[in-house]
Design an enzyme around this catalytic site. Sequence first.
Site, PDB file in Angstrom:
ATOM      1  N   MET A 142       0.843  -1.200   0.000  1.00  0.00           N
ATOM      2  CA  MET A 142       0.000   0.000   0.000  1.00  0.00           C
ATOM      3  C   MET A 142       0.877   1.249   0.000  1.00  0.00           C
ATOM      4  O   MET A 142       0.416   2.345   0.314  1.00  0.00           O
ATOM      5  CB  MET A 142      -0.947  -0.010   1.204  1.00  0.00           C
ATOM      6  CG  MET A 142      -1.899  -1.213   1.172  1.00  0.00           C
ATOM      7  SD  MET A 142      -3.455  -0.956   2.026  1.00  0.00           S
ATOM      8  CE  MET A 142      -2.895  -0.698   3.689  1.00  0.00           C
ATOM      9  N   HIS A 146       9.079   1.525   3.541  1.00  0.00           N
ATOM     10  CA  HIS A 146      10.143   1.530   4.545  1.00  0.00           C
ATOM     11  C   HIS A 146      11.035   0.328   4.253  1.00  0.00           C
ATOM     12  O   HIS A 146      10.793  -0.424   3.293  1.00  0.00           O
ATOM     13  CB  HIS A 146       9.551   1.489   5.961  1.00  0.00           C
ATOM     14  CG  HIS A 146       8.542   0.402   6.164  1.00  0.00           C
ATOM     15  ND1 HIS A 146       8.864  -0.942   6.110  1.00  0.00           N
ATOM     16  CD2 HIS A 146       7.205   0.449   6.390  1.00  0.00           C
ATOM     17  CE1 HIS A 146       7.788  -1.664   6.317  1.00  0.00           C
ATOM     18  NE2 HIS A 146       6.755  -0.852   6.472  1.00  0.00           N
ATOM     19  N   GLY A 164      11.241  -2.496   5.424  1.00  0.00           N
ATOM     20  CA  GLY A 164      10.543  -3.780   5.321  1.00  0.00           C
ATOM     21  C   GLY A 164      10.068  -4.033   3.894  1.00  0.00           C
ATOM     22  O   GLY A 164      10.232  -5.132   3.346  1.00  0.00           O
ATOM     23  N   HIS A 165       9.480  -3.014   3.274  1.00  0.00           N
ATOM     24  CA  HIS A 165       9.035  -3.173   1.875  1.00  0.00           C
ATOM     25  C   HIS A 165      10.238  -3.436   0.962  1.00  0.00           C
ATOM     26  O   HIS A 165      10.164  -4.264   0.053  1.00  0.00           O
ATOM     27  CB  HIS A 165       8.347  -1.889   1.373  1.00  0.00           C
ATOM     28  CG  HIS A 165       7.058  -1.567   2.056  1.00  0.00           C
ATOM     29  ND1 HIS A 165       6.918  -0.481   2.888  1.00  0.00           N
ATOM     30  CD2 HIS A 165       5.846  -2.163   2.003  1.00  0.00           C
ATOM     31  CE1 HIS A 165       5.670  -0.423   3.315  1.00  0.00           C
ATOM     32  NE2 HIS A 165       5.002  -1.431   2.810  1.00  0.00           N
ATOM     33  N   GLY A 179       5.105  -9.862   3.803  1.00  0.00           N
ATOM     34  CA  GLY A 179       5.825  -9.794   5.071  1.00  0.00           C
ATOM     35  C   GLY A 179       5.149 -10.645   6.138  1.00  0.00           C
ATOM     36  O   GLY A 179       3.921 -10.744   6.187  1.00  0.00           O
ATOM     37  N   ASP A 199       2.410  -9.305   9.122  1.00  0.00           N
ATOM     38  CA  ASP A 199       0.975  -9.585   9.008  1.00  0.00           C
ATOM     39  C   ASP A 199       0.810 -11.094   8.879  1.00  0.00           C
ATOM     40  O   ASP A 199       0.446 -11.600   7.811  1.00  0.00           O
ATOM     41  CB  ASP A 199       0.393  -8.870   7.790  1.00  0.00           C
ATOM     42  CG  ASP A 199       0.446  -7.364   7.950  1.00  0.00           C
ATOM     43  OD1 ASP A 199      -0.142  -6.853   8.898  1.00  0.00           O
ATOM     44  OD2 ASP A 199       1.116  -6.722   7.120  1.00  0.00           O
ATOM     45  N   VAL A 230      10.975  -7.282   9.428  1.00  0.00           N
ATOM     46  CA  VAL A 230      12.126  -6.374   9.489  1.00  0.00           C
ATOM     47  C   VAL A 230      11.859  -5.397  10.629  1.00  0.00           C
ATOM     48  O   VAL A 230      10.772  -4.806  10.715  1.00  0.00           O
ATOM     49  CB  VAL A 230      12.317  -5.624   8.146  1.00  0.00           C
ATOM     50  CG1 VAL A 230      13.503  -4.671   8.227  1.00  0.00           C
ATOM     51  CG2 VAL A 230      12.519  -6.634   7.018  1.00  0.00           C
ATOM     52  N   ARG A 262       2.402   2.504   9.577  1.00  0.00           N
ATOM     53  CA  ARG A 262       1.584   3.143  10.617  1.00  0.00           C
ATOM     54  C   ARG A 262       2.424   3.604  11.813  1.00  0.00           C
ATOM     55  O   ARG A 262       1.909   4.320  12.664  1.00  0.00           O
ATOM     56  CB  ARG A 262       0.466   2.218  11.070  1.00  0.00           C
ATOM     57  CG  ARG A 262      -0.623   2.051  10.001  1.00  0.00           C
ATOM     58  CD  ARG A 262      -1.786   1.231  10.505  1.00  0.00           C
ATOM     59  NE  ARG A 262      -2.942   1.300   9.623  1.00  0.00           N
ATOM     60  CZ  ARG A 262      -3.318   0.345   8.776  1.00  0.00           C
ATOM     61  NH1 ARG A 262      -2.609  -0.762   8.681  1.00  0.00           N
ATOM     62  NH2 ARG A 262      -4.395   0.498   8.013  1.00  0.00           N
TER      63      ARG A 262
HETATM   64  O1  PAF Z   1      -0.085  -5.798   3.473  1.00  0.00           O
HETATM   65  C1  PAF Z   1      -0.556  -4.863   2.777  1.00  0.00           C
HETATM   66  O2  PAF Z   1       0.069  -3.826   2.582  1.00  0.00           O
HETATM   67  C2  PAF Z   1      -1.937  -5.021   2.156  1.00  0.00           C
HETATM   68  O3  PAF Z   1      -2.794  -5.689   3.008  1.00  0.00           O
HETATM   69  C3  PAF Z   1      -1.880  -5.714   0.772  1.00  0.00           C
HETATM   70  C4  PAF Z   1      -1.384  -7.140   0.861  1.00  0.00           C
HETATM   71  C5  PAF Z   1      -1.003  -4.913  -0.159  1.00  0.00           C
HETATM   72  C6  PAF Z   1      -3.289  -5.763   0.168  1.00  0.00           C
HETATM   73  O4  PAF Z   1      -3.813  -4.485  -0.017  1.00  0.00           O
END
Ligand code: PAF
Length: 283
Positions: free
Chosen positions: A30, A34, A36-37, A147, A150, A176, A187
């Site tokens: 989304m 950071h 982690g992404h 990741g 979640d 991470v 967040r």
């Molecule tokens: O983890 C997230 O950022 C969101 O839930 C995802 C997997 C991109 C779905 O919108």
Amino acid sequence: MQILSTLPDLSAQAERWRTEGQRIALVPTMGYFHEGHLALMRHARSLAHRVVVSRFINPTQFGPAEDLAAYPRDAGRDIALAGAEGVDALFQPAAEAMYAPDHATWVDVPALSSVLCGVSRPTHFRGVCTVVLKLFHLARPHVAVFGEKDWQQLAVIRRMARDLNVDVDIVGHPIVRESDGLAMSSRNAYLSAEERAQAPGIYRGLLAMAHRVRQGERDAAALLAGLREDLKRDVPSGEPDYLSIVHPDTLQNLTRLDDAALVAVAVRLGRARLIDNLRLLPL
Ligand code: PAF
């Protein structure tokens, strides 16, 4: 890096790569990247010839009282960071393009979606599954990377892919963390200085629980009572949404820990709702 904004552009690019025999990895996000992404993008790069990152704040996974409007965004910075990671295509569609005004079809995995985060976010995973399946159809990835922060999302998506015979390898990437242990999250930007100083106490509490398990404690209620005390002391402004010890695959609560166990928590701290988890067993 290509920036793709329309659904046909992404489909056509995926089709070209598939025809050339190139393996595609998808990293759904989304945005507001950071470290982690970026770690997910690097891992995706090691698994495929082409990496597609989607950057889409999916409205259907936010409840009516949640932070859709306030969710942090920075398109320019995200584009620069993804480009620097060697991402091949960044897909950032408009919400109206992803969802027709009369959109009426949902993908739901109630058995795994109604527990943990699903108790306070009852329609969240339905929105996640629906958008992820749409992204799979558009980007046609061979592999998709998510990741492990979640954990529930990963379990739900794995089950959806298995149950619907989706031919995508679902890969989890370890959490991470900041140097003080706080799990990275977009967040975290909501935290005040005082809340940010308390937030690492969540991970310290999980580590203390893992220590008690290593010392032989197997009673879930005793372990959770210990965690509750630790959080009360170290994260005094935090309000636990849930603290649970579950089986990592079924997400069902455990009363005694035997072969596989995971502690998963959500704690409200100021405007942020922070989630974290840690594998307790096998040791
Ligand atoms: O983890 C997230 O950022 C969101 O839930 C995802 C997997 C991109 C779905 O919108």
